[in-house]
Design a protein around this motif. Sequence first.
Motif, PDB file in Angstrom:
ATOM      1  N   GLU A  14      55.188  41.942  64.571  1.00  0.00           N
ATOM      2  CA  GLU A  14      53.254  42.443  64.441  1.00  0.00           C
ATOM      3  C   GLU A  14      53.738  44.213  63.950  1.00  0.00           C
ATOM      4  O   GLU A  14      54.509  44.668  64.428  1.00  0.00           O
ATOM      5  N   CYS A  15      53.002  44.442  63.389  1.00  0.00           N
ATOM      6  CA  CYS A  15      52.657  45.897  63.183  1.00  0.00           C
ATOM      7  C   CYS A  15      52.042  46.815  64.213  1.00  0.00           C
ATOM      8  O   CYS A  15      51.743  46.705  64.632  1.00  0.00           O
ATOM      9  N   PRO A  16      53.176  47.187  64.047  1.00  0.00           N
ATOM     10  CA  PRO A  16      53.409  48.836  65.273  1.00  0.00           C
ATOM     11  C   PRO A  16      51.974  49.160  64.915  1.00  0.00           C
ATOM     12  O   PRO A  16      51.996  50.461  65.670  1.00  0.00           O
ATOM     13  N   GLY A  17      51.372  49.201  63.681  1.00  0.00           N
ATOM     14  CA  GLY A  17      49.870  50.259  64.081  1.00  0.00           C
ATOM     15  C   GLY A  17      49.153  49.658  64.575  1.00  0.00           C
ATOM     16  O   GLY A  17      48.734  49.755  65.484  1.00  0.00           O
ATOM     17  N   CYS A  18      49.024  48.532  64.129  1.00  0.00           N
ATOM     18  CA  CYS A  18      47.930  47.683  65.349  1.00  0.00           C
ATOM     19  C   CYS A  18      48.088  46.297  65.215  1.00  0.00           C
ATOM     20  O   CYS A  18      47.189  46.253  66.712  1.00  0.00           O
ATOM     21  N   GLY A  19      48.821  45.981  65.487  1.00  0.00           N
ATOM     22  CA  GLY A  19      49.359  44.984  66.484  1.00  0.00           C
ATOM     23  C   GLY A  19      49.785  43.646  65.755  1.00  0.00           C
ATOM     24  O   GLY A  19      49.846  42.320  66.273  1.00  0.00           O
ATOM     25  N   TRP A  25      54.219  45.209  58.916  1.00  0.00           N
ATOM     26  CA  TRP A  25      53.020  46.053  58.706  1.00  0.00           C
ATOM     27  C   TRP A  25      51.681  46.050  58.073  1.00  0.00           C
ATOM     28  O   TRP A  25      52.561  45.316  57.003  1.00  0.00           O
ATOM     29  N   CYS A  26      50.734  46.224  58.527  1.00  0.00           N
ATOM     30  CA  CYS A  26      50.203  45.502  57.690  1.00  0.00           C
ATOM     31  C   CYS A  26      49.569  46.634  56.603  1.00  0.00           C
ATOM     32  O   CYS A  26      49.307  47.714  56.664  1.00  0.00           O
ATOM     33  N   ASP A  27      48.242  46.370  55.379  1.00  0.00           N
ATOM     34  CA  ASP A  27      48.487  47.108  54.586  1.00  0.00           C
ATOM     35  C   ASP A  27      47.585  48.343  54.725  1.00  0.00           C
ATOM     36  O   ASP A  27      47.816  49.722  54.590  1.00  0.00           O
TER      37      ASP A  27
HETATM   38 ZN    ZN Z   1      48.216  47.317  61.014  1.00  0.00          ZN
END
Ligand code: ZN
Length: 235
Positions: A14-19, A25-27
């Motif tokens: 999962e994206c560590p920033g937003c899950g 990681w998402c853009d």
């Molecule tokens: Zn994210």
Amino acid sequence: MAARDLARLVVPVECPGCGARDTLWCDECAAEWWDTPLRVESLAPRLDVEDRPALPVWAVTSLSGPAHGFVTAWKDGGRRDLDRFLSEAMERAATTIGPALTQLPGPLMIACVPSRPGAARRRGRDLPRLLTGAAAAGLAAVGLEATDGSRVLALSRGEQRGSSARRRWQGMRQSLTVRAPVAGRTILIVDDVMTTGASLAGVAEALERAGAAVPAALVLAVAEPARAKAATGLG
Ligand SMILES: [Zn+2]
């Protein structure tokens, strides 16, 4: 199939920033790391201790957003795939600030805030050294020669943490050792996160006491003032 790939099948990435699921990681979260580094020394309450003028510090992004998740996952969440991602962020940042450093007497040296003894073994890699190498590569891209000073400083086991910022600062001063000759050198300090600025100030002071000039520091992320205030404590 490698054990790591098998694990991927079981443990969802999962994206560590937003899950966000099924992405490293998402853009949107990744985009923060492409920001132009900003001067952030005014956000650090402990950078100007002992009548020392505040050290100029650049940071790529703020720790208040998705960046916090990235740093935590990278340092202590086993996300070794972020080594390259965050190294590249540091490299880009060094390339961006490089032109501001061209007037300094070279060749530059890049030093880092050392990790605690055993941290590299526990994590399986030396993160400060990774950032040092990335910064050197970024400066090289704009024609600035920079030598690796990641082994110049060491922390002994006596360092205190968890108490007030002043005690951490004093503890760091006492446990920092300069292990190589640096007199006459111009040294840029790198670190992952600046919270109160106490670590950067401690490192700068140790290097200056040993005869070096420390014109600036570069960090991946800066804690917001509210966060820095909480870390400083009210006592
Ligand atoms: Zn994210």
